[in-house]
Write a protein that holds these residues in place. Sequence first.
Motif, PDB file in Angstrom:
ATOM      1  N   HIS A   1      49.248  56.928  14.502  1.00 47.11           N
ATOM      2  CA  HIS A   1      48.053  56.236  14.993  1.00 47.11           C
ATOM      3  C   HIS A   1      47.168  55.870  13.805  1.00 47.11           C
ATOM      4  CE1 HIS A   1      44.816  55.185  17.809  1.00 47.11           C
ATOM      5  NE2 HIS A   1      44.002  55.713  16.898  1.00 47.11           N
TER       6      HIS A   1
ATOM      7  N   ILE B   1      43.943  54.208  11.784  1.00 51.10           N
ATOM      8  CA  ILE B   1      42.522  53.883  11.911  1.00 51.10           C
ATOM      9  C   ILE B   1      42.127  53.056  10.696  1.00 51.10           C
ATOM     10  CG2 ILE B   1      40.163  54.781  11.957  1.00 51.10           C
ATOM     11  CD1 ILE B   1      41.235  57.331  13.271  1.00 51.10           C
TER      12      ILE B   1
ATOM     13  N   GLN C   1      31.717  54.858  11.743  1.00 47.36           N
ATOM     14  CA  GLN C   1      32.784  54.336  12.608  1.00 47.36           C
ATOM     15  C   GLN C   1      33.950  55.310  12.664  1.00 47.36           C
ATOM     16  OE1 GLN C   1      35.388  52.748  10.305  1.00 47.36           O
ATOM     17  NE2 GLN C   1      36.928  52.486  11.898  1.00 47.36           N
ATOM     18  N   LEU C   2      34.284  55.920  11.505  1.00 52.63           N
ATOM     19  CA  LEU C   2      35.395  56.867  11.467  1.00 52.63           C
ATOM     20  C   LEU C   2      35.084  58.104  12.305  1.00 52.63           C
ATOM     21  CD1 LEU C   2      38.098  57.965  10.439  1.00 52.63           C
ATOM     22  CD2 LEU C   2      36.903  58.764   8.384  1.00 52.63           C
TER      23      LEU C   2
ATOM     24  N   GLU D   1      35.386  57.429  15.967  1.00 52.38           N
ATOM     25  CA  GLU D   1      36.795  57.309  16.356  1.00 52.38           C
ATOM     26  C   GLU D   1      37.455  58.688  16.450  1.00 52.38           C
ATOM     27  OE1 GLU D   1      40.281  54.870  17.190  1.00 52.38           O
ATOM     28  OE2 GLU D   1      38.124  54.629  17.378  1.00 52.38           O
TER      29      GLU D   1
ATOM     30  N   ARG E   1      36.284  60.357  19.551  1.00 51.78           N
ATOM     31  CA  ARG E   1      36.956  59.748  20.708  1.00 51.78           C
ATOM     32  C   ARG E   1      38.386  60.270  20.880  1.00 51.78           C
ATOM     33  NH1 ARG E   1      40.250  55.817  22.102  1.00 51.78           N
ATOM     34  NH2 ARG E   1      40.724  55.105  19.992  1.00 51.78           N
ATOM     35  N   LEU E   2      39.052  60.514  19.752  1.00 46.24           N
ATOM     36  CA  LEU E   2      40.439  61.005  19.791  1.00 46.24           C
ATOM     37  C   LEU E   2      40.535  62.524  19.985  1.00 46.24           C
ATOM     38  CD1 LEU E   2      41.896  58.832  16.875  1.00 46.24           C
ATOM     39  CD2 LEU E   2      42.494  58.601  19.294  1.00 46.24           C
TER      40      LEU E   2
END
Length: 205
Positions: A184, A186, A193-194, A197, A200-201
């Motif tokens: 996956h 990114i 932003q990282l 993310e 979220r994961l």
Amino acid sequence: MHTRRDVVIFDFGGVLIDWNPRYLYRKLFGDDEAAMEAFLAEVTTPEWNLQQDAGRSWDEAVRVLTAEHPTKADLIAAYQHRWEETLGGPIDDSLHILRDLKKAGHPLYGLTNWSQETFPFAQERFDFLALFDGIVVSGAEGMIKPDPRLYQTLLERYDIDPARAIFIDDNKVNVEAANALGIHGIHFHDAAQLRAELVRLGFLP
């Protein structure tokens, strides 16, 4: 069966480490920004530098380029002999994320396009590189991202299941190469932003 992703693979330059040849060449060109930019675009080009990341020796790189641009010999040689001055500092906000991932118990790996001759300077300067469970340096392997064989080298050497891994890189092409292998990817823009993310994961709370 769904495999939970828990392994994190980082690119270094542009994600965790601020690297830019302009840090060196501003000292050599002074106020003449236009001349510096022309030199970096036409002489010590990114493509030329990338060949060292792929394993070419710096001695050979400088010799070849100096033959093409003899009047720029001293400026070209500086890229090799003052290479350490192209390193900025760590990208602090990303470093906080790295430390948080380590605290959370995630296995951490590095996959970097970097000359094997200059990577030791980074290891000496940035103690956070010791947080990694393993690092694959392109120059030592003789190939560069996005070559899928370089990713496979990391996966096989450290017995990483791609379905369990995520890969963070500031270069979109490198991220796409990871995706193609089932990792996956990114595409890194900035630390905020990282982090969003990774939350979220489920990698960070």
